[in-house]
Design an enzyme around this catalytic site. Structure first.
Site, PDB file in Angstrom:
ATOM      1  N   ASP A   2     -11.361   2.052   3.599  1.00  0.00           N
ATOM      2  CA  ASP A   2     -11.637   0.780   3.223  1.00  0.00           C
ATOM      3  C   ASP A   2     -13.050   0.289   3.090  1.00  0.00           C
ATOM      4  O   ASP A   2     -13.420  -0.683   2.423  1.00  0.00           O
ATOM      5  CB  ASP A   2     -11.288  -0.145   4.699  1.00  0.00           C
ATOM      6  CG  ASP A   2     -10.119  -0.953   4.801  1.00  0.00           C
ATOM      7  OD1 ASP A   2      -9.350  -1.199   3.507  1.00  0.00           O
ATOM      8  OD2 ASP A   2      -9.483  -0.895   5.713  1.00  0.00           O
TER       9      ASP A   2
ATOM     10  N   LYS B  51       1.020  -1.282  -0.177  1.00  0.00           N
ATOM     11  CA  LYS B  51       0.095  -0.027  -0.164  1.00  0.00           C
ATOM     12  C   LYS B  51       0.722   1.344   0.084  1.00  0.00           C
ATOM     13  O   LYS B  51       0.540   2.166  -0.625  1.00  0.00           O
ATOM     14  CB  LYS B  51      -1.157   0.156   1.248  1.00  0.00           C
ATOM     15  CG  LYS B  51      -2.150  -0.925   0.945  1.00  0.00           C
ATOM     16  CD  LYS B  51      -3.001  -1.263   2.061  1.00  0.00           C
ATOM     17  CE  LYS B  51      -3.863  -2.504   2.003  1.00  0.00           C
ATOM     18  NZ  LYS B  51      -4.782  -2.759   3.231  1.00  0.00           N
TER      19      LYS B  51
ATOM     20  N   GLN C 138      -5.073  -2.314   9.606  1.00  0.00           N
ATOM     21  CA  GLN C 138      -5.110  -3.449   8.768  1.00  0.00           C
ATOM     22  C   GLN C 138      -5.440  -4.498   9.795  1.00  0.00           C
ATOM     23  O   GLN C 138      -5.375  -4.629  10.977  1.00  0.00           O
ATOM     24  CB  GLN C 138      -3.526  -3.734   8.670  1.00  0.00           C
ATOM     25  CG  GLN C 138      -2.992  -4.713   7.831  1.00  0.00           C
ATOM     26  CD  GLN C 138      -3.576  -4.838   6.371  1.00  0.00           C
ATOM     27  OE1 GLN C 138      -3.775  -3.597   5.686  1.00  0.00           O
ATOM     28  NE2 GLN C 138      -3.752  -5.794   5.759  1.00  0.00           N
TER      29      GLN C 138
HETATM   30  N1  GUN Z   1      -6.742  -7.678   5.710  1.00  0.00           N
HETATM   31  C1  GUN Z   1      -6.698  -8.016   4.655  1.00  0.00           C
HETATM   32  N2  GUN Z   1      -7.313  -7.372   3.622  1.00  0.00           N
HETATM   33  C2  GUN Z   1      -7.668  -5.957   4.217  1.00  0.00           C
HETATM   34  C3  GUN Z   1      -8.258  -4.787   3.794  1.00  0.00           C
HETATM   35  O1  GUN Z   1      -8.525  -4.634   2.570  1.00  0.00           O
HETATM   36  N3  GUN Z   1      -8.557  -3.748   4.631  1.00  0.00           N
HETATM   37  C4  GUN Z   1      -7.743  -4.113   6.012  1.00  0.00           C
HETATM   38  N4  GUN Z   1      -8.070  -2.746   6.671  1.00  0.00           N
HETATM   39  N5  GUN Z   1      -7.233  -5.372   6.319  1.00  0.00           N
HETATM   40  C5  GUN Z   1      -7.191  -6.137   5.507  1.00  0.00           C
END
Ligand code: GUN
Length: 291
Positions: A119, A52, A96
């Site tokens: 998200d 990211k 996350q």
């Molecule tokens: N863990 C796995 N995929 C994601 C996601 O898209 N967002 C977040 N916050 N955690 C994740």
């Protein structure tokens, strides 16, 4: 059969986002700023957050990562979230997942200001999405829609079968695909569905998002169907440097010859999910959803 190339679509959208960022900066605005909260030492989570950060740099965003020990209390984490909610230098942030067991993911998700919930997991954003109002869309469903758009795949009046009812993929993509503009007739299948094979075999568009490796076999797929494979099961492999490989929810080799379009795993839906996060962060910076 045409292979849906997620990397190519992701690169094209990334270029569009970079151009938009350049325009904002030329107009005197600061770069969009995404923050990721990372708790504990989960290897996969560290890798995802690293991707990211890299993508933020490529798009011209500012990115920050706040790392916390896995013993951080729920209360302390909620306080950190509140700080970000009130920090005007932050456009959007994510926590996350997964979180350590002593922290409620639901409480954490609901503590995030919906205006900064890039998200798209907060119930305000899911509720707005269901009602067809502007909202931050969750990454995987939005990535799937972008793939359908890029390849000009017709959806209106098509029968779409979604396999899986998770909050982050099955439920939202099923909901989005029957909304105006997409206009599919949608069936959601799950672990208690009777005659699942027969249901899937009727589909013009199959979204496989149940998390069981190679579940969808050729006998379940209608000739000419569009197959979107969301599965990512890691299995050990002695043929790769990393020692593991990814399998989708679709038995690609036997299903692909029957399809009009199909996503590979890896390289299909996967590369798109990060782009959706970038799209949402740009929308947050431009105050497009909530003003
Ligand atoms: N863990 C796995 N995929 C994601 C996601 O898209 N967002 C977040 N916050 N955690 C994740």
């Amino acid at each position: 059969m045409e292979l849906i190339k997620g990397e190519e679509v992701a690169d094209s959208l990334k270029a569009d986002i970079s151009k938009e960022v350049r325009k904002l900066i030329d107009a005197g605005q600061r770069a969009p700023h995404l923050v990721a909260i990372l708790v504990g030492n989960d290897g996969a989570s560290h890798t995802y957050v690293g991707h990211k950060e890299k993508c933020c740099n490529e798009c011209g965003f500012r990115s920050s990562v706040l790392k916390f020990d896995e013993n951080i209390s729920e209360e302390e984490l909620l306080q950190e979230i509140e700080k970000l909610n009130n920090d005007n230098s932050v456009d959007g942030f994510i926590v996350q997942l997964p979180l350590p067991k002593h922290i409620s993911e639901q409480k954490v998700t609901e503590a995030i200001d919906p205006k900064k919930d890039v998200d798209g997991f907060h119930p305000v954003n899911t509720g707005r999405m269901i009602n067809g109002l502007p909202s931050y869309l969750p990454a995987t469903p939005d990535g799937i829609l972008e793939l359908l758009k890029y390849y000009n795949i017709a959806t209106a009046g098509k029968k779409c079968v979604v396999i899986g009812r998770s909050n982050i993929v099955g439920r939202p993509i099923a909901n989005l695909l029957f909304q105006k503009g997409w206009d599919c007739t949608v069936t959601i299948c799950h672990s208690r569905t009777a005659n699942l094979k027969e249901e899937v075999a009727q589909a013009d568009i199959i979204i496989a998002a149940l998390g069981i490796a190679q579940f969808v076999t050729a006998d379940m797929v209608k000739e000419g169907a569009v197959v979107i494979d969301v599965g990512i099961t890691r299995i050990p492999s002695d043929k790769t440097k990393s020692g593991w490989k990814l399998l989708g929810d679709v038995k690609f080799d036997e299903v692909a010859p029957k399809c009009s379009y199909i996503t590979p795993v890896p390289g299909g839906v996967g590369p798109m999910t990060i782009i959706s996060l970038m799209k949402n962060t740009l929308k947050a910076a431009k105050k497009e959803i909530y003003g």
